[in-house]
Design an enzyme around this catalytic site. Sequence first.
Site, mmCIF file in Angstrom:
data_model
loop_
_atom_site.group_PDB
_atom_site.id
_atom_site.type_symbol
_atom_site.label_atom_id
_atom_site.label_comp_id
_atom_site.label_asym_id
_atom_site.label_seq_id
_atom_site.Cartn_x
_atom_site.Cartn_y
_atom_site.Cartn_z
ATOM 1 N N GLY A 50 0.647 -1.022 -0.037
ATOM 2 C CA GLY A 50 -0.092 0.040 0.103
ATOM 3 C C GLY A 50 0.927 1.264 0.056
ATOM 4 O O GLY A 50 2.209 1.150 0.261
ATOM 5 N N CYS A 97 5.562 0.239 7.829
ATOM 6 C CA CYS A 97 5.334 1.202 7.052
ATOM 7 C C CYS A 97 6.523 1.695 6.297
ATOM 8 O O CYS A 97 7.663 1.438 6.739
ATOM 9 C CB CYS A 97 5.223 2.332 8.134
ATOM 10 S SG CYS A 97 4.511 3.890 7.496
ATOM 11 N N LEU A 98 6.307 1.838 5.027
ATOM 12 C CA LEU A 98 7.355 2.459 3.911
ATOM 13 C C LEU A 98 8.142 3.766 4.472
ATOM 14 O O LEU A 98 9.180 4.162 4.172
ATOM 15 C CB LEU A 98 6.868 2.477 2.727
ATOM 16 C CG LEU A 98 6.383 1.130 2.092
ATOM 17 C CD1 LEU A 98 5.840 1.405 0.615
ATOM 18 C CD2 LEU A 98 7.356 0.166 2.029
ATOM 19 N N HIS A 139 -4.764 1.116 7.626
ATOM 20 C CA HIS A 139 -3.497 1.645 7.827
ATOM 21 C C HIS A 139 -2.969 2.832 6.765
ATOM 22 O O HIS A 139 -2.669 4.070 7.208
ATOM 23 C CB HIS A 139 -2.202 0.662 7.534
ATOM 24 C CG HIS A 139 -0.907 1.253 7.304
ATOM 25 N ND1 HIS A 139 -0.010 0.505 8.414
ATOM 26 C CD2 HIS A 139 -0.239 1.846 6.619
ATOM 27 C CE1 HIS A 139 1.350 1.424 8.222
ATOM 28 N NE2 HIS A 139 1.088 1.984 7.235
ATOM 29 N N HIS A 143 -2.865 7.350 7.286
ATOM 30 C CA HIS A 143 -1.992 8.005 6.654
ATOM 31 C C HIS A 143 -2.731 9.427 6.312
ATOM 32 O O HIS A 143 -2.009 10.376 6.350
ATOM 33 C CB HIS A 143 -1.215 7.454 5.406
ATOM 34 C CG HIS A 143 0.047 6.402 5.965
ATOM 35 N ND1 HIS A 143 0.974 7.352 6.382
ATOM 36 C CD2 HIS A 143 0.155 5.320 5.573
ATOM 37 C CE1 HIS A 143 1.937 6.308 6.737
ATOM 38 N NE2 HIS A 143 1.559 5.047 6.183
HETATM 39 O O1 K1U Z 1 1.692 2.671 4.161
HETATM 40 C C1 K1U Z 1 2.593 1.732 4.065
HETATM 41 O O2 K1U Z 1 3.651 2.298 4.644
HETATM 42 C C2 K1U Z 1 2.893 0.543 3.153
HETATM 43 C C3 K1U Z 1 2.817 -0.666 3.882
HETATM 44 C C4 K1U Z 1 1.369 -1.024 4.279
HETATM 45 C C5 K1U Z 1 1.165 -2.198 5.232
HETATM 46 C C6 K1U Z 1 1.657 -3.332 5.427
HETATM 47 C C7 K1U Z 1 1.404 -4.267 6.613
HETATM 48 C C8 K1U Z 1 0.337 -3.942 7.437
HETATM 49 C C9 K1U Z 1 -0.495 -2.803 7.079
HETATM 50 C C10 K1U Z 1 -0.078 -1.836 6.139
HETATM 51 C C11 K1U Z 1 3.701 -1.711 3.690
HETATM 52 O O3 K1U Z 1 3.444 -2.252 2.460
HETATM 53 S S1 K1U Z 1 5.034 -2.197 4.505
HETATM 54 C C12 K1U Z 1 5.755 -3.543 3.529
HETATM 55 C C13 K1U Z 1 5.065 -4.773 3.509
HETATM 56 O O4 K1U Z 1 4.291 -4.908 4.350
HETATM 57 C C14 K1U Z 1 5.295 -5.782 2.533
HETATM 58 C C15 K1U Z 1 6.167 -5.806 1.655
HETATM 59 C C16 K1U Z 1 6.124 -6.609 0.728
HETATM 60 C C17 K1U Z 1 5.600 -7.709 0.512
HETATM 61 C C18 K1U Z 1 4.472 -7.891 1.412
HETATM 62 C C19 K1U Z 1 4.504 -6.881 2.516
HETATM 63 ZN ZN ZN Z 2 2.601 3.192 6.262
#
Ligand code: K1U
Ligand code: ZN
Length: 177
Positions: A50, A97-98, A139, A143
Amino acid sequence: MPEPELLPILLHPAPVLRARARAVAEGDGDKVRALAPRMLATMYAAPGIGLAAPQVGESLRMVVLDLQKEDSAGPMVLVNPEIVAVSDERAVREEGCLSIPGQYADVERPFRVKVRWRDLDGTRREIEADDLLATCLQHEIDHLDGVLFTDRLSPLKRNMLLKRFQKEQKLKQREAM
Ligand code: K1U
Ligand code: ZN
């Protein structure tokens, strides 16, 4: 077609991550249509599931999402998404969270949500989501309100996670010199 240009992902404590993003208006059509493929490409490259517009410096109510699983809906672009109902049932899931890369924590949220939004054509959409999709939608919509998953942790866990993040960021900056 050339690959969409990637956008830099802003990290905590960037002020735009703490602002309430403004609603996308009628006149923003060109902007959101140009932003959507760039946000999706940035999310896939990260990699993530996301991404919300404030994370790439655009204080606009827009989110992209793709759980990238066989049975998931594929890429979604949500303009002005709103949570209109939540379940009493709650679930704990590990979130990342990225904008706070490398840090993960268990977060409790409603297990099921109903979300309404407009797509890039302006068509109203609605989904009842549960499990990981519900977590991710909550989530991302957080943001748009300037809320990070760390705000949903106890003060002790939040401080530990953010201190660790700051320490790792300082080390990375030193290594890059
Ligand atoms: O909004 C963001 O920071 C993105 C975030 C979203 C999210 C992840 C997990 C739970 C709730 C919301 C991410 O994508 S973090 C990276 C991640 O979870 C992931 C990366 C590669 C493959 C699978 C998951
Ligand atoms: Zn996030």
